[in-house]
Design a protein around this motif. Sequence first.
Motif, PDB file in Angstrom:
ATOM      1  N   MET A   1      35.666  61.619  27.204  1.00 21.12           N
ATOM      2  CA  MET A   1      34.791  60.929  28.138  1.00 21.12           C
ATOM      3  C   MET A   1      35.634  60.045  29.062  1.00 21.12           C
ATOM      4  O   MET A   1      36.471  59.286  28.601  1.00 21.12           O
ATOM      5  N   PRO A   2      35.411  60.116  30.371  1.00 22.93           N
ATOM      6  CA  PRO A   2      36.171  59.293  31.307  1.00 22.93           C
ATOM      7  C   PRO A   2      35.931  57.810  31.093  1.00 22.93           C
ATOM      8  O   PRO A   2      34.825  57.392  30.772  1.00 22.93           O
ATOM      9  N   VAL A   3      36.972  57.034  31.294  1.00 19.71           N
ATOM     10  CA  VAL A   3      36.893  55.593  31.075  1.00 19.71           C
ATOM     11  C   VAL A   3      37.598  54.870  32.209  1.00 19.71           C
ATOM     12  O   VAL A   3      38.644  55.293  32.656  1.00 19.71           O
ATOM     13  N   ARG A   4      37.045  53.777  32.657  1.00 21.94           N
ATOM     14  CA  ARG A   4      37.743  52.872  33.592  1.00 21.94           C
ATOM     15  C   ARG A   4      37.892  51.563  32.855  1.00 21.94           C
ATOM     16  O   ARG A   4      36.917  50.998  32.384  1.00 21.94           O
ATOM     17  N   ALA A   5      39.103  51.088  32.759  1.00 27.09           N
ATOM     18  CA  ALA A   5      39.376  49.875  31.993  1.00 27.09           C
ATOM     19  C   ALA A   5      38.706  48.664  32.622  1.00 27.09           C
ATOM     20  O   ALA A   5      38.698  48.497  33.830  1.00 27.09           O
ATOM     21  N   ALA A   6      38.167  47.844  31.774  1.00 22.87           N
ATOM     22  CA  ALA A   6      37.514  46.626  32.248  1.00 22.87           C
ATOM     23  C   ALA A   6      38.519  45.589  32.732  1.00 22.87           C
ATOM     24  O   ALA A   6      38.171  44.710  33.493  1.00 22.87           O
ATOM     25  N   ALA A   7      39.780  45.710  32.301  1.00 25.10           N
ATOM     26  CA  ALA A   7      40.785  44.704  32.653  1.00 25.10           C
ATOM     27  C   ALA A   7      41.229  44.774  34.108  1.00 25.10           C
ATOM     28  O   ALA A   7      41.803  43.849  34.622  1.00 25.10           O
ATOM     29  N   GLY A   8      40.975  45.863  34.786  1.00 26.04           N
ATOM     30  CA  GLY A   8      41.430  46.013  36.166  1.00 26.04           C
ATOM     31  C   GLY A   8      40.372  45.620  37.167  1.00 26.04           C
ATOM     32  O   GLY A   8      39.233  45.320  36.834  1.00 26.04           O
ATOM     33  N   ALA A   9      40.765  45.624  38.427  1.00 23.90           N
ATOM     34  CA  ALA A   9      39.819  45.344  39.495  1.00 23.90           C
ATOM     35  C   ALA A   9      38.826  46.486  39.577  1.00 23.90           C
ATOM     36  O   ALA A   9      39.172  47.644  39.428  1.00 23.90           O
ATOM     37  N   GLN A  10      37.576  46.186  39.778  1.00 16.44           N
ATOM     38  CA  GLN A  10      36.534  47.194  39.864  1.00 16.44           C
ATOM     39  C   GLN A  10      36.267  47.548  41.313  1.00 16.44           C
ATOM     40  O   GLN A  10      36.712  46.870  42.229  1.00 16.44           O
ATOM     41  N   ALA A  11      35.501  48.616  41.521  1.00 17.85           N
ATOM     42  CA  ALA A  11      35.199  49.077  42.876  1.00 17.85           C
ATOM     43  C   ALA A  11      34.564  47.973  43.713  1.00 17.85           C
ATOM     44  O   ALA A  11      34.805  47.863  44.905  1.00 17.85           O
ATOM     45  N   SER A  12      33.757  47.124  43.097  1.00 20.67           N
ATOM     46  CA  SER A  12      33.108  46.039  43.838  1.00 20.67           C
ATOM     47  C   SER A  12      34.095  44.967  44.286  1.00 20.67           C
ATOM     48  O   SER A  12      33.787  44.144  45.138  1.00 20.67           O
ATOM     49  N   ASP A  13      35.312  44.994  43.725  1.00 26.92           N
ATOM     50  CA  ASP A  13      36.324  44.010  44.082  1.00 26.92           C
ATOM     51  C   ASP A  13      37.193  44.452  45.256  1.00 26.92           C
ATOM     52  O   ASP A  13      38.122  43.751  45.644  1.00 26.92           O
ATOM     53  N   LEU A  14      36.919  45.619  45.803  1.00 22.57           N
ATOM     54  CA  LEU A  14      37.768  46.141  46.870  1.00 22.57           C
ATOM     55  C   LEU A  14      37.723  45.257  48.102  1.00 22.57           C
ATOM     56  O   LEU A  14      36.696  44.755  48.494  1.00 22.57           O
ATOM     57  N   GLN A  15      38.868  45.124  48.732  1.00 20.61           N
ATOM     58  CA  GLN A  15      38.955  44.434  50.006  1.00 20.61           C
ATOM     59  C   GLN A  15      38.819  45.493  51.093  1.00 20.61           C
ATOM     60  O   GLN A  15      39.214  46.628  50.903  1.00 20.61           O
ATOM     61  N   ASP A  16      38.277  45.162  52.244  1.00 20.43           N
ATOM     62  CA  ASP A  16      38.060  46.130  53.312  1.00 20.43           C
ATOM     63  C   ASP A  16      39.319  46.913  53.655  1.00 20.43           C
ATOM     64  O   ASP A  16      39.361  48.123  53.536  1.00 20.43           O
ATOM     65  N   GLU A  17      40.363  46.260  54.104  1.00 24.10           N
ATOM     66  CA  GLU A  17      41.563  46.946  54.560  1.00 24.10           C
ATOM     67  C   GLU A  17      42.671  46.926  53.521  1.00 24.10           C
ATOM     68  O   GLU A  17      43.550  47.761  53.553  1.00 24.10           O
ATOM     69  N   LYS A  18      42.651  45.994  52.630  1.00 26.13           N
ATOM     70  CA  LYS A  18      43.793  45.776  51.756  1.00 26.13           C
ATOM     71  C   LYS A  18      43.637  46.351  50.359  1.00 26.13           C
ATOM     72  O   LYS A  18      44.525  46.199  49.552  1.00 26.13           O
ATOM     73  N   GLY A  19      42.553  47.014  50.069  1.00 25.01           N
ATOM     74  CA  GLY A  19      42.424  47.653  48.767  1.00 25.01           C
ATOM     75  C   GLY A  19      42.056  46.695  47.661  1.00 25.01           C
ATOM     76  O   GLY A  19      41.234  45.809  47.834  1.00 25.01           O
ATOM     77  N   GLU A  20      42.690  46.876  46.528  1.00 23.24           N
ATOM     78  CA  GLU A  20      42.394  46.111  45.315  1.00 23.24           C
ATOM     79  C   GLU A  20      43.137  44.775  45.329  1.00 23.24           C
ATOM     80  O   GLU A  20      44.170  44.636  45.972  1.00 23.24           O
ATOM     81  N   THR A  21      42.621  43.822  44.576  1.00 20.38           N
ATOM     82  CA  THR A  21      43.247  42.506  44.465  1.00 20.38           C
ATOM     83  C   THR A  21      43.890  42.363  43.095  1.00 20.38           C
ATOM     84  O   THR A  21      43.280  42.698  42.074  1.00 20.38           O
ATOM     85  N   VAL A  22      45.131  41.896  43.074  1.00 22.46           N
ATOM     86  CA  VAL A  22      45.851  41.612  41.844  1.00 22.46           C
ATOM     87  C   VAL A  22      46.526  40.246  41.984  1.00 22.46           C
ATOM     88  O   VAL A  22      46.630  39.714  43.087  1.00 22.46           O
ATOM     89  N   ILE A  23      46.977  39.719  40.869  1.00 19.79           N
ATOM     90  CA  ILE A  23      47.737  38.468  40.877  1.00 19.79           C
ATOM     91  C   ILE A  23      49.206  38.825  40.687  1.00 19.79           C
ATOM     92  O   ILE A  23      49.574  39.530  39.749  1.00 19.79           O
ATOM     93  N   CYS A  24      50.027  38.330  41.592  1.00 22.37           N
ATOM     94  CA  CYS A  24      51.452  38.626  41.582  1.00 22.37           C
ATOM     95  C   CYS A  24      52.226  37.319  41.686  1.00 22.37           C
ATOM     96  O   CYS A  24      52.160  36.645  42.716  1.00 22.37           O
ATOM     97  N   ARG A  25      52.892  36.961  40.600  1.00 23.77           N
ATOM     98  CA  ARG A  25      53.664  35.713  40.561  1.00 23.77           C
ATOM     99  C   ARG A  25      52.807  34.505  40.921  1.00 23.77           C
ATOM    100  O   ARG A  25      53.212  33.618  41.668  1.00 23.77           O
ATOM    101  N   GLY A  26      51.589  34.522  40.420  1.00 22.24           N
ATOM    102  CA  GLY A  26      50.688  33.394  40.589  1.00 22.24           C
ATOM    103  C   GLY A  26      49.893  33.364  41.878  1.00 22.24           C
ATOM    104  O   GLY A  26      49.094  32.465  42.079  1.00 22.24           O
ATOM    105  N   VAL A  27      50.093  34.340  42.757  1.00 21.22           N
ATOM    106  CA  VAL A  27      49.335  34.373  44.009  1.00 21.22           C
ATOM    107  C   VAL A  27      48.592  35.696  44.139  1.00 21.22           C
ATOM    108  O   VAL A  27      49.000  36.713  43.586  1.00 21.22           O
ATOM    109  N   GLU A  28      47.513  35.658  44.893  1.00 25.97           N
ATOM    110  CA  GLU A  28      46.727  36.853  45.119  1.00 25.97           C
ATOM    111  C   GLU A  28      47.499  37.818  46.019  1.00 25.97           C
ATOM    112  O   GLU A  28      48.098  37.416  47.015  1.00 25.97           O
ATOM    113  N   ALA A  29      47.487  39.076  45.657  1.00 26.75           N
ATOM    114  CA  ALA A  29      48.104  40.133  46.461  1.00 26.75           C
ATOM    115  C   ALA A  29      47.127  41.297  46.516  1.00 26.75           C
ATOM    116  O   ALA A  29      46.180  41.362  45.728  1.00 26.75           O
ATOM    117  N   HIS A  30      47.353  42.194  47.450  1.00 25.90           N
ATOM    118  CA  HIS A  30      46.431  43.311  47.660  1.00 25.90           C
ATOM    119  C   HIS A  30      47.193  44.620  47.710  1.00 25.90           C
ATOM    120  O   HIS A  30      48.329  44.670  48.179  1.00 25.90           O
TER     121      HIS A  30
END
Length: 184
Positions: free
Chosen positions: A1-30
Amino acid sequence: MPVRAAAGAQASDLQDEKGETVICRGVEAHTSGPMIQVEQEAPDFRAVNAKMEEVSLSDFKGKKVILNIFPSLDTPTCALSVRQFNARAAGLKSTVVLCLSMDLPFAQSRFCSTEGLDNVIPLSVFRSHDFATHYGLRLADGPLEGLMARAVIVVDENGKVNYTQLVENISHEPDYKAALKAAQ
């Protein structure tokens, strides 16, 4: 059965042009775009092995493939993820683990040789724009701009994605247990 991990950014978290949001060295990155989704066909890509030969995802058709994607082996968490997948995936039948980064193939090979890691295949995507484009994992901004975000993708024997995890904080490890379960 397909699974999407809850720990990652979800589709609703997408940024318009920059894609997904992650934390990189304490700051938001895309990321450069939205990450590939469960149930999509995994796009073929080219990467380079230690012999400077091109390797494609399609070379592993008929096997389950775990894509362990990370910024660089020169960071403790990235190195740890390669060691962990090497140890944990060793017993999986018809499964291959591809460790993908922008590191040069020589550095990847040296790391795996020095560490005695022979259950994973290190591949460099330093010249493979198709991977970064189709999988949406190149960091578009932030301290590690140009490298890739930490993610795990499991592709089934038929080339379909059945698991994804975009690790929300790049300094954290992926969920090995969930990825390995998806590859069984």
